[in-house]
Enzyme design. Structure first.
Site, short mmCIF file in Angstrom:
data_model
loop_
_atom_site.label_atom_id
_atom_site.label_comp_id
_atom_site.label_asym_id
_atom_site.label_seq_id
_atom_site.Cartn_x
_atom_site.Cartn_y
_atom_site.Cartn_z
N GLU A 53 0.82 -1.22 0.00
CA GLU A 53 0.00 0.00 0.00
C GLU A 53 0.85 1.27 0.00
O GLU A 53 0.56 2.21 -0.73
CB GLU A 53 -0.95 0.03 1.21
CG GLU A 53 -2.14 -0.89 1.08
CD GLU A 53 -3.18 -0.43 0.08
OE1 GLU A 53 -3.02 0.64 -0.56
OE2 GLU A 53 -4.18 -1.15 -0.08
N ASP A 71 -6.51 8.16 -0.03
CA ASP A 71 -5.99 7.12 0.86
C ASP A 71 -4.81 7.73 1.62
O ASP A 71 -3.98 8.41 1.02
CB ASP A 71 -5.51 5.91 0.07
CG ASP A 71 -6.62 5.27 -0.73
OD1 ASP A 71 -7.77 5.30 -0.28
OD2 ASP A 71 -6.33 4.73 -1.82
#
Length: 148
Positions: A53, A71
Site C-alpha cells: 500500500e 488514501d
C-alpha cells in the site's frame, strides 16, 4: 546569518520528511500493538499490506479521482469511509479521526483505525492490495529474521 537560514531550512526539510519503516521495525511495532492475530489477521499479512500500500511510508497519500477520496498513511486508509479530511464528499469517518492523524510517524492512530476497518464484514479484504498481493501467498518473508 546565512548559516542560520540554511540550518533552519535544513531542519524544516527534515521535519517534513516521512518516516519510512523497514519491515522488521514495522513488524515489531505492529506486534507490540496487538496486530498479530487481531481478528484472525496474521502479522505477516499486515506487513505485506503496508509494503504494497505505502512501501512502509507514513506520509503516503493517493487521490482517487473517481469518488474524490484520498488514501492516507502506511495502510492507505480511505477518507470516503474511515477518516475526515474535510474534502471528501459524504465521508463516513468510521474511525472518528482526522485523516492527518494517519500521516504521523507514530502510527498508533493508523493501527487503531486499521483495527476498526477489519472489524467490518470485509475484514482485511477491504484492502485491494492485500487481495492482489498478499492473499493466498506465503508471506513468511515479511517477518523472517525479525525476532517476532
Amino acid at each position: 546569518m546565512k548559516a542560520l537560514l540554511t540550518l533552519g531550512l535544513l531542519l524544516l526539510s527534515v521535519t517534513a520528511q516521512a518516516k519510512v519503516y523497514n519491515r522488521c521495525e514495522l513488524a515489531r511495532i505492529l506486534k507490540r500493538n496487538g496486530m498479530d492475530g487481531y481478528r484472525g489477521v496474521k502479522l505477516a499479512d499486515w506487513v505485506c499490506l503496508a509494503q504494497h500500500e505505502s512501501n512502509y511510508n507514513t506520509r503516503a497519500t493517493n487521490y482517487n479521482r473517481g469518488d474524490r477520496s484520498t488514501d492516507y498513511g502506511i495502510f492507505q486508509i480511505n477518507s470516503r469511509y474511515w477518516c475526515n479530511d474535510g474534502k471528501t464528499p459524504r465521508s463516513k469517518n468510521a474511525c472518528g479521526i482526522n485523516c492527518s492523524a494517519l500521516l504521523q510517524d507514530d502510527i498508533t492512530a493508523a493501527i487503531q483505525c486499521a483495527k476498526r476497518v477489519v472489524r467490518d464484514p470485509q475484514g482485511i479484504r477491504a484492502w485491494v492490495a492485500w487481495r492482489t498481493q498478499c492473499q493466498n501467498r506465503d508471506l513468511s518473508q515479511y517477518i523472517r529474521n525479525c525476532g517476532v
